[in-house]
Design a protein around this motif. Structure first.
Motif, short mmCIF file in Angstrom:
data_model
loop_
_atom_site.label_atom_id
_atom_site.label_comp_id
_atom_site.label_asym_id
_atom_site.label_seq_id
_atom_site.Cartn_x
_atom_site.Cartn_y
_atom_site.Cartn_z
N LEU A 1 -14.98 -8.23 -14.68
CA LEU A 1 -13.57 -8.14 -14.99
C LEU A 1 -12.86 -9.23 -14.18
O LEU A 1 -13.48 -9.90 -13.36
CB LEU A 1 -13.02 -6.76 -14.61
N ASN A 2 -11.56 -9.39 -14.39
CA ASN A 2 -10.78 -10.33 -13.59
C ASN A 2 -9.42 -9.69 -13.30
O ASN A 2 -9.15 -8.56 -13.72
CB ASN A 2 -10.64 -11.68 -14.28
N GLN A 3 -8.57 -10.42 -12.59
CA GLN A 3 -7.29 -9.84 -12.20
C GLN A 3 -6.47 -9.43 -13.42
O GLN A 3 -5.83 -8.37 -13.43
CB GLN A 3 -6.49 -10.83 -11.35
N ASP A 4 -6.50 -10.27 -14.48
CA ASP A 4 -5.75 -9.93 -15.69
C ASP A 4 -6.22 -8.63 -16.30
O ASP A 4 -5.43 -7.73 -16.60
CB ASP A 4 -5.90 -11.05 -16.73
N SER A 5 -7.54 -8.53 -16.52
CA SER A 5 -8.07 -7.35 -17.22
C SER A 5 -7.95 -6.09 -16.37
O SER A 5 -7.68 -5.01 -16.89
CB SER A 5 -9.53 -7.59 -17.63
N ILE A 6 -8.14 -6.22 -15.05
CA ILE A 6 -7.99 -5.05 -14.18
C ILE A 6 -6.54 -4.58 -14.18
O ILE A 6 -6.25 -3.38 -14.30
CB ILE A 6 -8.45 -5.37 -12.75
N SER A 7 -5.62 -5.53 -14.07
CA SER A 7 -4.20 -5.17 -14.01
C SER A 7 -3.74 -4.44 -15.25
O SER A 7 -2.82 -3.60 -15.19
CB SER A 7 -3.35 -6.45 -13.84
N ASN A 8 -4.37 -4.72 -16.40
CA ASN A 8 -3.88 -4.19 -17.67
C ASN A 8 -4.73 -3.07 -18.26
O ASN A 8 -4.61 -2.74 -19.44
CB ASN A 8 -3.74 -5.33 -18.67
N ILE A 9 -5.59 -2.48 -17.43
CA ILE A 9 -6.31 -1.28 -17.87
C ILE A 9 -5.27 -0.20 -18.18
O ILE A 9 -4.36 0.05 -17.41
CB ILE A 9 -7.26 -0.78 -16.77
N TYR A 10 -5.43 0.44 -19.35
CA TYR A 10 -4.51 1.53 -19.73
C TYR A 10 -4.87 2.79 -18.95
O TYR A 10 -6.03 3.22 -18.92
CB TYR A 10 -4.61 1.82 -21.22
N ILE A 11 -3.85 3.39 -18.32
CA ILE A 11 -4.02 4.64 -17.58
C ILE A 11 -3.04 5.68 -18.15
O ILE A 11 -1.84 5.41 -18.26
CB ILE A 11 -3.72 4.46 -16.07
N ALA A 12 -3.58 6.85 -18.53
CA ALA A 12 -2.72 7.95 -19.00
C ALA A 12 -2.23 8.72 -17.78
O ALA A 12 -3.04 9.28 -17.03
CB ALA A 12 -3.50 8.86 -19.94
N LEU A 13 -0.91 8.72 -17.57
CA LEU A 13 -0.34 9.35 -16.37
C LEU A 13 0.22 10.73 -16.70
O LEU A 13 1.15 10.86 -17.48
CB LEU A 13 0.77 8.45 -15.81
N PRO A 14 -0.33 11.78 -16.09
CA PRO A 14 0.20 13.15 -16.32
C PRO A 14 1.40 13.39 -15.40
O PRO A 14 1.68 12.61 -14.49
CB PRO A 14 -0.97 14.03 -15.94
N PRO A 15 2.10 14.50 -15.61
CA PRO A 15 3.12 14.90 -14.64
C PRO A 15 2.49 15.07 -13.26
O PRO A 15 1.30 15.43 -13.15
CB PRO A 15 3.63 16.23 -15.18
N LYS A 16 3.24 14.84 -12.22
CA LYS A 16 2.70 14.87 -10.86
C LYS A 16 2.02 16.20 -10.54
O LYS A 16 0.95 16.24 -9.93
CB LYS A 16 3.83 14.60 -9.87
N GLU A 17 2.64 17.30 -10.99
CA GLU A 17 2.09 18.62 -10.66
C GLU A 17 0.78 18.92 -11.40
O GLU A 17 0.06 19.85 -11.03
CB GLU A 17 3.11 19.73 -10.95
N GLU A 18 0.46 18.16 -12.44
CA GLU A 18 -0.79 18.40 -13.19
C GLU A 18 -1.99 17.72 -12.56
O GLU A 18 -3.14 18.11 -12.79
CB GLU A 18 -0.64 17.92 -14.64
#
Length: 647
Positions: free
Chosen positions: A215-232
């Motif tokens: 990977l490189n800085q571009d591809s690592i930076s743009n990995i999609y992450i699904a963010l849940p509510p904090k309490e979950e």
């Protein structure tokens, strides 16, 4: 998640090859897609706002620099998530930095014990790591890293070669440039990344990563992450921990079952080999037959059954005894050998070392013999040095068999080869006849196959030709293949623990009467065919299990199964023409130009290579030399055409 559907499909997933690993991937997918825990009332956008404030403050304080590689979230997200979750980019949620490797040429940087230095091999996925195979010095800290070590409890991830291995440091340490240290902007994200990061498509959109490179800085930076509510986050991480622990237990149980299966199979097969008399043998075979499918886990286990069958065959356990005694055959061979010695066709040999004991008891009408008592045994010849001299192969027409050719022909017979000796090559070697048993004594030790063509071979291969009265070279091939791993046990106790011609001459070979030899070979063919059929059935069953597992995962996740495209190898031929520029003189070292001169000054590159008999690298090196010296015209750019289909 539909619990009933999951339980219904669970068996298909777990029982497939690599089933537990597939189950782990499924758990991660369900976790990061919001299907593992009940949905909370909070919203991921609120958590994202909190994270953005922290990131903005860190940039304002000049603790970190803004990551300009991060792109906006688009519509190409990997999968659906709950309405109260949000998609983010990895670079929006954390800061990360790669490590370094000090110069290996500077010994002052290495292994002083000052600071641990982690490489990918030191990382244990999903674990806290404290031990490193190497350390770096205070000198490396000041001159190479120029910063303090990564603190204990920092999250690490590999992103080159092995992508996505995640660990947490148990000590302050440095690491190499194939690993990034990850610093989430909010502490709650650390456990989420540690447990769930591999649930996301780390290599999506990165062609180099798909090939397993980096990977490189571009591809690592743009990995999609699904963010849940904090309490979950806490509930998701706890549920992943719980299910991964169950996967560990399931994996342990499967391994325990496989070990028991292997031990049971070993016991049953040993009973066959140790059986005394027809009654014991029959009982042992019936036991194997009744439990065969229970004793086999996959197609790879068939090899142990093949070995057991071959062992039983060379002990005379699977064929009926004849009224003929092998001692009569031995006596015929002794008289024939004496005649050959008298005619000076064979040399008289030194007396054999006596065997104090033999590996097993033989049937009453069999006999223990040495190879050279029932045939001729000799090493191949390749006297000329260097062995790769082009003179040996130019205009070659005599097949030259090497150890690799023998290894590839085990159980099939030798018909294929990669080189041909020239007349000069033949003059320093020997042409062996079809029906010769070739046994390797270098590189691939004790591989054996029967020569099906006239051919030469080097002194790393031994040739055995049974006397005419003995015949049935296939039986001796069966013996060598069966005894290969324990061949030294068939030599006298005084023999060196390796294989050479001297040892092979001392090997004790179980010799049945000729008619029994032929029956043994026929029985071997019959039983090996049955093993092949069983292996094919098990392979087919594995493929079906894999497809069922894929379908089960697709049913649970709602994803489609992607069909793998079968890549067809293009049928091509190099058609670049090579032309003679100037005829070489007699003493010129220009073997390729000499070949062209004999073929009207022109050949295709492939044709010239075939005639040369050289290895491909040696061919191109020689071609380059002869072009530089003006003997061969430098060709135009090579082109490739499709070969015509055979009609």
């Amino acid at each position: 998640m539909d619990t009933k559907k999951f339980l219904a499909e669970f068996r298909h997933i777990v029982n497939a090859p690599g089933g537990v690993q597939r189950l782990r991937h499924l758990v991660l997918y369900l976790a990061v897609s919001g299907k593992l825990c009940p949905i909370s009332k909070g919203h991921g956008s609120d958590f994202k706002t909190e994270i953005d404030k922290v990131r903005t403050q860190l940039i304002k304080d000049k603790t970190i620099k803004p990551n300009k590689k991060v792109l906006l979230v688009r519509d190409d997200v990997p999968f659906d998530i709950p309405d109260n979750w949000v998609w983010c980019r990895f670079g929006d949620l954390c800061h990360f930095s790669a490590g370094r490797t000090p110069s290996r040429k500077e010994s002052i940087f290495w292994n002083t014990g000052d600071y641990p230095w982690f490489s990918i091999t030191d990382m244990k996925h999903g674990k806290v790591i404290s031990d490193s195979s190497e350390t770096v010095s205070e000198e490396a800290r000041s001159k190479v890293f120029k910063c303090p070590p990564v603190k204990a409890s920092t999250l690490l991830m590999s992103f080159k070669l092995t992508i996505g291995k995640v660990s947490i440091t148990g000590v302050d340490a440095y690491h190499n440039e194939a690993i990034i240290a990850i610093y989430p902007f909010v502490e709650d994200l650390k456990a989420y990344f540690f447990k769930c990061l591999n649930g996301f498509a780390l290599t999506a959109g990165n062609k180099a990563a798909i090939k397993g490179k980096t990977l490189n800085q571009d591809s690592i930076s743009n990995i999609y992450i699904a963010l849940p509510p904090k309490e979950e986050i806490g509930r998701v991480v706890a549920k992943v921990d719980e299910l991964m622990s169950l996967c560990d237990k399931l994996e342990f149980q499967q391994e325990k079952r496989r070990n028991l299966q292997t031990r049971a199979r070993t016991v049953v097969l040993e009973e066959i080999n140790k059986a005394q008399g027809s009654h014991e043998l029959k009982e042992a075979w019936l036991r194997l037959q009744a439990n065969l499918l229970l004793l086999l886990d996959g197609p790879e286990d068939i090899e142990t059954v093949r070995n057991a069958i071959m062992n039983a065959l060379i002990r005379g356990q699977l064929t009926r005894r004849s009224k003929v005694n092998a001692s009569e055959l031995v006596e015929m061979c002794r008289k024939h050998k004496e005649k050959l010695i008298k005619e000076k066709i064979l040399q008289k040999q030194k007396p054999y070392s006596k065997h104090r004991e033999y590996p097993f008891s033989l049937p009453e009408n069999w006999a223990w013999v040495r190879f050279s008592e029932v045939g001729t045994l000799a090493r191949g010849k390749s006297k000329h040095r260097p062995r790769n001299d082009p003179k040996l192969f130019i205009d070659g027409k005599y097949p030259f068999i090497q150890t690799g050719d023998v290894a590839r022909a085990v159980g099939k017979g030798i018909t294929n080869y990669s080189k041909k000796y020239s007349e000069f090559g033949l003059s320093q070697s020997q042409l062996w006849q079809p029906g010769t048993l070739c046994i390797t004594i270098a590189a691939n030790i004790a591989d054996s196959a029967i020569l099906k063509i006239e051919a030469c071979f080097p002194d790393s291969v031994v040739g055995f030709i049974p006397f005419e009265a003995v015949g049935c070279v296939e039986y001796f091939d069966l013996f060598v293949r069966t005894a290969k791993s324990t061949l030294i046990e068939y030599a006298p106790s005084t023999a060196q623990k390796n294989i050479n011609l001297g040892i092979l001459e001392q090997i004790a070979v179980p010799l049945p009467p000729r008619n029994e030899m032929e029956k043994i070979v026929a029985k071997a063919d019959q039983l090996m065919q049955l093993c092949d059929q069983l292996e094919n059935q098990l392979t087919k069953a594995q493929r079906i299990a894999e497809r069922l597992a894929q379908a089960a995962v697709a049913s649970i996740t709602g994803t489609q199964i992607k069909e793998k495209e079968t890549m067809k190898a293009p049928k091509t031929e190099l058609v670049t023409k090579l032309k003679l520029a100037a005829s070489p003189k007699k003493n010129d070292q220009a073997p390729l130009a000499s070949i062209l001169a004999k073929h009207n000054g022109e050949l295709s590159a492939k044709g010239l290579w075939d005639y040369s008999g050289l290895e491909i690298d040696g061919f191109y090196l020689q071609l380059k030399t002869e072009m530089a010296r003006g003997w061969i015209v430098e060709p135009e750019k090579a082109r490739v055409i499709e070969k015509a289909e055979a009609v």
